[in-house]
Design a protein around this motif. Structure first.
Motif, short mmCIF file in Angstrom:
data_model
loop_
_atom_site.label_atom_id
_atom_site.label_comp_id
_atom_site.label_asym_id
_atom_site.label_seq_id
_atom_site.Cartn_x
_atom_site.Cartn_y
_atom_site.Cartn_z
N LEU A 1 0.83 -1.21 0.00
CA LEU A 1 0.00 0.00 0.00
C LEU A 1 0.86 1.26 0.00
N VAL A 2 1.95 1.25 0.75
CA VAL A 2 2.83 2.42 0.76
C VAL A 2 3.46 2.63 -0.61
N LEU A 3 3.92 1.56 -1.21
CA LEU A 3 4.53 1.68 -2.54
C LEU A 3 3.47 2.10 -3.56
N ALA A 4 2.24 1.63 -3.41
CA ALA A 4 1.17 2.02 -4.33
C ALA A 4 0.86 3.50 -4.23
N PHE B 1 3.46 -4.21 -10.06
CA PHE B 1 4.03 -2.92 -10.45
C PHE B 1 4.79 -3.09 -11.76
N ARG B 2 4.65 -2.09 -12.62
CA ARG B 2 5.43 -2.08 -13.85
C ARG B 2 6.58 -1.10 -13.61
N ARG B 3 7.80 -1.61 -13.67
CA ARG B 3 8.96 -0.81 -13.32
C ARG B 3 9.72 -0.46 -14.60
N THR B 4 10.08 0.80 -14.71
CA THR B 4 10.98 1.24 -15.78
C THR B 4 12.09 2.03 -15.11
N ARG C 1 12.52 5.01 -15.32
CA ARG C 1 12.09 6.37 -15.02
C ARG C 1 10.93 6.42 -14.05
N GLN C 2 10.11 5.32 -13.94
CA GLN C 2 8.94 5.41 -13.07
C GLN C 2 8.46 4.02 -12.67
N VAL C 3 7.57 4.03 -11.69
CA VAL C 3 6.90 2.82 -11.21
C VAL C 3 5.40 3.03 -11.38
N GLU C 4 4.72 2.06 -12.00
CA GLU C 4 3.28 2.18 -12.22
C GLU C 4 2.58 0.93 -11.68
N LEU C 5 1.36 1.11 -11.22
CA LEU C 5 0.53 -0.02 -10.81
C LEU C 5 -0.02 -0.72 -12.03
N ALA D 1 -3.61 -5.68 -12.04
CA ALA D 1 -3.65 -6.58 -10.88
C ALA D 1 -3.32 -5.82 -9.60
N GLY D 2 -2.38 -4.90 -9.69
CA GLY D 2 -2.02 -4.11 -8.53
C GLY D 2 -3.17 -3.22 -8.08
N GLN D 3 -3.85 -2.60 -9.03
CA GLN D 3 -5.00 -1.76 -8.68
C GLN D 3 -6.11 -2.58 -8.02
N THR D 4 -6.28 -3.82 -8.50
CA THR D 4 -7.31 -4.68 -7.93
C THR D 4 -6.98 -5.08 -6.50
N LEU D 5 -5.69 -5.12 -6.17
CA LEU D 5 -5.27 -5.59 -4.85
C LEU D 5 -5.39 -4.51 -3.77
N ILE D 6 -5.56 -3.26 -4.15
CA ILE D 6 -5.53 -2.18 -3.15
C ILE D 6 -6.60 -2.36 -2.07
N GLU D 7 -7.86 -2.56 -2.45
CA GLU D 7 -8.93 -2.66 -1.44
C GLU D 7 -8.76 -3.88 -0.53
N PRO D 8 -8.47 -5.08 -1.10
CA PRO D 8 -8.23 -6.22 -0.21
C PRO D 8 -7.07 -6.00 0.74
#
Length: 296
Positions: A10-13, A48-51, A53-57, A60-67
């Motif tokens: 959650l912190v990384l998100a 997370f999709r890592r490049t 230059r940036q980190v993106e959710l 699947a990552g977005q779906t995991l936030i609420e649980p």
């Protein structure tokens, strides 16, 4: 997913930056990367999709936030519940009391606990006689009891809540009804209406002692089940009764007069809260402390 993994996720998100997230979590960036990789492997999905230059959710990552939020919240509630139990804020306490003689004290204690410890479950159980509640405290079917007792077993502790004056109740047309105070001997020829006696019945023990001090044995002694019935029968002129100031103030009795007794032995009876000494716990202590604040 473990709680620690959910918190890190959650912190990384929120930060979408491994350095800032690691700083918030008070851990190094490599351990955070390994934790996230372990979580992704256990879930079988990239979070997370890592490049460079940036980190993106990812989806699947977005779906995991609420649980993940639900899991962390549940863990926090569990910790809070344990802490509240240990501090006496959550739990169940049962109390027995004997009708009219302690109605006001039980109500005051229940109100204060609702303010001081709103999540504490306070169960009250009324019985006809204080002896019944005392026996239930001794056999551990009740945590506490409020009542009037002459003697208490050595394995009980108690808190003095107040005093109850012992009075005589007579019909309003009784020859002595106009007197403020009487000697017990003046009622030697009266019929008496009493509650059942018992080895720990403070009121009936007092009745026997006062009668003996006055030099008489009651000529008629009718036993009835409760104070309301006592007042009903006294109110229709069937006899006199030894009763309590708490009963006089709480049981309707328009045709009854209450008289004080001129006898040095007729001291007020102590109203006490009792509990087993070997059954102390934080929740019980909360109730006792609250009673101490109210009545001590």
């Amino acid at each position: 997913m473990e709680v620690a993994e959910a918190k890190a996720f959650l912190v990384l998100a929120e930060e979408l930056h491994f350095g800032r997230a690691a700083q918030r979590l008070q851990m190094g960036q490599p351990p955070l990367s390994r934790l996230v990789q372990k979580l992704e492997r256990s879930l079988g999905a990239e979070l997370f999709r890592r490049t460079s230059r940036q980190v993106e959710l990812t989806v699947a990552g977005q779906t995991l936030i609420e649980p993940a939020r639900d899991l962390v919240a549940a863990a926090d509630r569990a910790v809070e519940s344990v802490k509240s139990t240990m501090t006496g804020q959550i739990g169940t306490v049962s109390l027995g009391f004997a009708g009219a003689s302690s109605n006001a004290e039980v109500a005051a204690l229940a109100r204060q606990l609702a303010i001081k410890a709103p999540r504490l479950r306070f169960e009250v159980q009324s019985s006809q006689f204080a002896d019944d509640s005392l026996k239930k405290v001794l056999d551990k079917s009740l945590n506490l009891a409020i009542g009037l007792w002459d003697f208490l077993p050595s394995d009980l502790d108690s808190l003095h809540l107040g005093d109850d004056d012992v009075l005589i109740a007579v019909h309003k047309n009784h020859p002595l009804a106009g007197q403020g105070a009487v000697h017990m001997a003046q009622l030697a020829q009266d019929a008496w209406i009493n509650l059942p006696g018992g080895s720990n019945s403070a009121l009936q023990n007092r009745f026997r002692n006062l009668s003996l001090n006055a030099g008489f044995i009651p000529r008629r002694n009718q036993t009835v089940p409760d104070s309301w019935t006592v007042m009903l029968l006294v109110g229709v002129g069937m006899g006199a009764s030894l009763t309590l100031s708490s009963v006089a103030s709480s049981v309707p009795a328009d045709d009854v007069k209450f008289l004080t007794i001129e006898d040095p032995a007729n001291t007020p009876l102590p109203l006490r809260l009792v509990w087993r000494r070997d059954a102390m716990n934080p929740v019980l202590q909360t109730v006792i402390d609250t009673a101490q604040e109210l009545f001590g």
